[in-house]
Write a protein that holds these residues in place. Structure first.
Motif, PDB file in Angstrom:
ATOM      1  N   ALA A   1      17.246  -1.212  -8.403  1.00  0.00           N
ATOM      2  CA  ALA A   1      16.316  -2.012  -7.615  1.00  0.00           C
ATOM      3  C   ALA A   1      15.045  -1.207  -7.370  1.00  0.00           C
ATOM      4  O   ALA A   1      15.079   0.031  -7.321  1.00  0.00           O
ATOM      5  N   SER A   2      13.928  -1.906  -7.230  1.00  0.00           N
ATOM      6  CA  SER A   2      12.664  -1.231  -6.953  1.00  0.00           C
ATOM      7  C   SER A   2      11.753  -2.163  -6.167  1.00  0.00           C
ATOM      8  O   SER A   2      11.846  -3.389  -6.275  1.00  0.00           O
ATOM      9  N   ALA A   3      10.868  -1.568  -5.390  1.00  0.00           N
ATOM     10  CA  ALA A   3       9.866  -2.319  -4.644  1.00  0.00           C
ATOM     11  C   ALA A   3       8.540  -1.577  -4.755  1.00  0.00           C
ATOM     12  O   ALA A   3       8.492  -0.349  -4.559  1.00  0.00           O
ATOM     13  N   SER A   4       7.474  -2.303  -5.081  1.00  0.00           N
ATOM     14  CA  SER A   4       6.154  -1.701  -5.259  1.00  0.00           C
ATOM     15  C   SER A   4       5.136  -2.348  -4.323  1.00  0.00           C
ATOM     16  O   SER A   4       5.205  -3.550  -4.061  1.00  0.00           O
ATOM     17  N   TYR A   5       4.212  -1.542  -3.848  1.00  0.00           N
ATOM     18  CA  TYR A   5       3.081  -2.029  -3.066  1.00  0.00           C
ATOM     19  C   TYR A   5       1.807  -1.513  -3.720  1.00  0.00           C
ATOM     20  O   TYR A   5       1.682  -0.314  -4.022  1.00  0.00           O
ATOM     21  N   TRP A   6       0.847  -2.431  -3.945  1.00  0.00           N
ATOM     22  CA  TRP A   6      -0.430  -2.054  -4.544  1.00  0.00           C
ATOM     23  C   TRP A   6      -1.576  -2.533  -3.669  1.00  0.00           C
ATOM     24  O   TRP A   6      -1.553  -3.658  -3.163  1.00  0.00           O
ATOM     25  N   TYR A   7      -2.571  -1.654  -3.499  1.00  0.00           N
ATOM     26  CA  TYR A   7      -3.774  -2.001  -2.751  1.00  0.00           C
ATOM     27  C   TYR A   7      -4.953  -2.005  -3.717  1.00  0.00           C
ATOM     28  O   TYR A   7      -5.246  -1.001  -4.374  1.00  0.00           O
ATOM     29  N   ARG A   8      -5.602  -3.174  -3.815  1.00  0.00           N
ATOM     30  CA  ARG A   8      -6.733  -3.384  -4.702  1.00  0.00           C
ATOM     31  C   ARG A   8      -6.422  -3.032  -6.153  1.00  0.00           C
ATOM     32  O   ARG A   8      -7.301  -2.698  -6.926  1.00  0.00           O
ATOM     33  N   ASN A   9      -5.157  -3.088  -6.511  1.00  0.00           N
ATOM     34  CA  ASN A   9      -4.720  -2.783  -7.872  1.00  0.00           C
ATOM     35  C   ASN A   9      -5.153  -1.392  -8.327  1.00  0.00           C
ATOM     36  O   ASN A   9      -5.250  -1.126  -9.524  1.00  0.00           O
ATOM     37  N   ARG A  10      -5.387  -0.504  -7.381  1.00  0.00           N
ATOM     38  CA  ARG A  10      -5.800   0.863  -7.703  1.00  0.00           C
ATOM     39  C   ARG A  10      -4.802   1.900  -7.192  1.00  0.00           C
ATOM     40  O   ARG A  10      -4.511   2.866  -7.878  1.00  0.00           O
ATOM     41  N   TRP A  11      -4.319   1.712  -5.968  1.00  0.00           N
ATOM     42  CA  TRP A  11      -3.409   2.671  -5.360  1.00  0.00           C
ATOM     43  C   TRP A  11      -2.053   2.000  -5.167  1.00  0.00           C
ATOM     44  O   TRP A  11      -1.956   0.917  -4.580  1.00  0.00           O
ATOM     45  N   GLY A  12      -1.018   2.644  -5.669  1.00  0.00           N
ATOM     46  CA  GLY A  12       0.299   2.030  -5.612  1.00  0.00           C
ATOM     47  C   GLY A  12       1.387   2.993  -5.195  1.00  0.00           C
ATOM     48  O   GLY A  12       1.289   4.214  -5.393  1.00  0.00           O
ATOM     49  N   ALA A  13       2.449   2.449  -4.613  1.00  0.00           N
ATOM     50  CA  ALA A  13       3.641   3.215  -4.246  1.00  0.00           C
ATOM     51  C   ALA A  13       4.864   2.396  -4.635  1.00  0.00           C
ATOM     52  O   ALA A  13       4.914   1.188  -4.389  1.00  0.00           O
ATOM     53  N   THR A  14       5.842   3.058  -5.245  1.00  0.00           N
ATOM     54  CA  THR A  14       7.068   2.381  -5.676  1.00  0.00           C
ATOM     55  C   THR A  14       8.277   3.173  -5.218  1.00  0.00           C
ATOM     56  O   THR A  14       8.344   4.392  -5.411  1.00  0.00           O
ATOM     57  N   LEU A  15       9.231   2.469  -4.620  1.00  0.00           N
ATOM     58  CA  LEU A  15      10.509   3.055  -4.232  1.00  0.00           C
ATOM     59  C   LEU A  15      11.589   2.472  -5.123  1.00  0.00           C
ATOM     60  O   LEU A  15      11.697   1.251  -5.249  1.00  0.00           O
ATOM     61  N   GLY A  16      12.385   3.320  -5.749  1.00  0.00           N
ATOM     62  CA  GLY A  16      13.469   2.867  -6.622  1.00  0.00           C
ATOM     63  C   GLY A  16      14.813   3.373  -6.144  1.00  0.00           C
ATOM     64  O   GLY A  16      14.926   4.484  -5.612  1.00  0.00           O
ATOM     65  N   LEU A  17      15.837   2.549  -6.333  1.00  0.00           N
ATOM     66  CA  LEU A  17      17.217   2.906  -6.006  1.00  0.00           C
ATOM     67  C   LEU A  17      18.082   2.642  -7.223  1.00  0.00           C
ATOM     68  O   LEU A  17      17.887   1.653  -7.922  1.00  0.00           O
ATOM     69  N   PHE A  18      19.067   3.507  -7.495  1.00  0.00           N
ATOM     70  CA  PHE A  18      19.945   3.287  -8.641  1.00  0.00           C
ATOM     71  C   PHE A  18      21.351   3.776  -8.323  1.00  0.00           C
ATOM     72  O   PHE A  18      21.546   4.761  -7.604  1.00  0.00           O
ATOM     73  N   ALA A  19      22.337   3.048  -8.852  1.00  0.00           N
ATOM     74  CA  ALA A  19      23.749   3.403  -8.725  1.00  0.00           C
ATOM     75  C   ALA A  19      24.435   3.031 -10.026  1.00  0.00           C
ATOM     76  O   ALA A  19      24.580   1.850 -10.347  1.00  0.00           O
ATOM     77  N   ASP A  20      24.825   4.035 -10.804  1.00  0.00           N
ATOM     78  CA  ASP A  20      25.519   3.843 -12.077  1.00  0.00           C
ATOM     79  C   ASP A  20      26.938   4.368 -11.924  1.00  0.00           C
ATOM     80  O   ASP A  20      27.147   5.565 -11.665  1.00  0.00           O
TER      81      ASP A  20
END
Length: 453
Positions: free
Chosen positions: A353-372
């Motif tokens: 799973a992942s969630a991203s936030y972008w401001y003005r399509n220039r600055w972004g932050a993404t948090l990802g989670l994984f369980a295999d």
């Protein structure tokens, strides 16, 4: 059975016994290329979240479904692009051995990718995305993602839509959602650091080793369905394109995809699913050391997946949330008979799973989670289970990609910093290698500069 992921075609160990053993890789992706922007006359932000691929906006999804054929009257006729990725990789604790020939146990700088693309419209209804990639890790130039598609629109009494046919070399590379394994986060990651010891076959195990044809249809901008099949390419051909041969598929491997999207006031929400049923034999080596298919029984892998995606667009802000769960049932007739599996039956599960936030399509932050996770088998997995879990955080800056950017639409750039933390690795928190290494010692800092031309 190890599927490790990469940004390019797998270069796996030739003499493996058992399941399709580890390729030292990260999810290999095709990416945004400026030839599409030059062809459409649109800035990169029109098709891509953050002004850089591969996350697609609603417009970007339609552009792909229509076969990459949308074109302005004065667009150039040469659909050519290039890409360079320079990266730095540091693990929290140096690895026991160098991760690849020519590199150190830690603090590695590399030319991770240098790619050339044929990407764009070929005729009114025919388009292509084809990539060839050189990587310093391995030192070879080979083929990468291939997606040649024919598409048409249609209208009926109740629905209008798009139908098409795609010829490609990896199940899910034809997909338009970023929940698909070929396109999910992380969109680029370190290939000189440890990663999950095992994942279901849908996570790139066939990438670059097969050719397939799938047909797809989109109805009313809401229902998306795709189905088709894949066959193995010959070991001789794969050697010519610098791709691995990890076993011959028995007959045609069916693949199916279904998704439904709801348009919201400021975005969209999608639910869907995947299915793959593969039977694959083992490999050996001929007198020259080349991989060949072995006669005998096949291993069978049945993958079923569920996915969900949400996209919200506000004033100068954009949020995306993607999630994918895949369960794989295994019947290991070939590997068990060869003495390389403790049990005839097994399973693998992957939740990403992942969630991203972008401001003005220039600055972004993404948090990802994984369980295999997977069933216990001391012969398949060391030290006994493949269970690997963690989180990642990525910060990005895209200075270009806008309509008024420097050299638009000729050049684009992303600068990124990604940190991946492992709370469990190969079934353990401590002593994961029986030599005192902890799961957290594999934590990875990955810095990159990603240029597209």
């Amino acid at each position: 059975m190890r599927w490790l992921t990469s940004t390019r075609m797998p270069r796996c160990a030739r003499g493996w016994h058992g399941l399709w053993l580890a390729c030292l890789l990260l999810p290999w992706q095709a990416h945004a290329v400026p030839s599409f922007a030059r062809q459409t006359g649109q800035p990169c932000v029109a098709c891509h979240v953050g002004g850089f691929g591969p996350q697609l906006t609603a417009f970007g999804r339609q552009f792909k479904l229509l076969g990459y054929t949308l074109k302005t009257a004065d667009a150039p006729n040469a659909p050519l692009s290039a890409m360079l990725v320079e990266s730095f990789t540091r693990t929290r604790k140096a690895q026991a051995e160098p991760p690849a020939d020519g590199f150190s146990r830690n603090d590695n700088v590399e030319l991770q990718q240098a790619s050339a693309f044929l990407a764009g419209r070929l005729s009114e209804h025919l388009g292509v995305f084809a990539q060839a990639t050189y990587s310093e890790n391995g030192g070879s130039l080979g083929w990468d993602n291939i997606d040649l598609r024919y598409a048409r629109t249609f209208s009926g009494r109740r629905h209008a839509g798009i139908w098409g046919v795609t010829l490609n070399n990896n199940p899910t590379v034809s997909d338009v959602f970023n929940t698909a394994p070929a396109w999910q986060y992380p969109y680029i990651a370190a290939d000189l650091a440890p990663s999950s010891p095992a994942q279901p076959a849908l996570f790139g195990a066939l990438g670059g080793q097969v050719v397939g044809v799938t047909g797809y249809v989109q109805l009313g901008g809401a229902l998306y369905a795709e189905a088709g099949g894949y066959r193995s390419l010959s070991p001789a051909f794969l050697r010519r394109v610098n791709a691995d041969f990890d076993g011959r598929l028995a007959g045609i491997t069916p693949y199916a995809r279904l998704a439904y999207s709801w348009n919201l006031a400021a975005g969209s929400f999608t639910l869907g699913g995947f299915a793959l049923d593969a039977r694959r034999g083992l490999t050996g080596e001929d007198a020259t050391g080349h991989a060949v298919a072995l006669a005998g029984p096949d291993d069978r892998f049945r993958d079923l997946g569920l996915d969900a995606a949400y996209q919200w667009t506000g004033n100068d802000q954009l949020v995306t949330v993607n999630a994918l769960y895949v369960h794989e049932r295994q019947r290991l007739d070939a590997t068990f008979a060869a003495g390389d599996a403790e049990r005839l039956h097994g399973s693998l599960d992957a939740l990403h799973a992942s969630a991203s936030y972008w401001y003005r399509n220039r600055w972004g932050a993404t948090l990802g989670l994984f369980a295999d996770d997977g069933s216990r088998d001391a012969l398949l997995y060391a030290p006994g289970r493949p269970d690997t879990r963690g989180q990642s955080l990525e910060l990005d800056w895209n200075p270009f990609g806008q309509a008024d950017s420097w050299l638009a639409p000729t050049a684009n750039l992303r600068l990124g910093a990604q940190y991946t933390h492992y709370s469990r690795f190969a079934g353990r928190v401590r002593n994961i290698d029986d030599a005192g290494r902890r799961a957290g010692d594999n934590d990875t800092l990955f810095l990159y500069a990603w240029l597209a031309l």
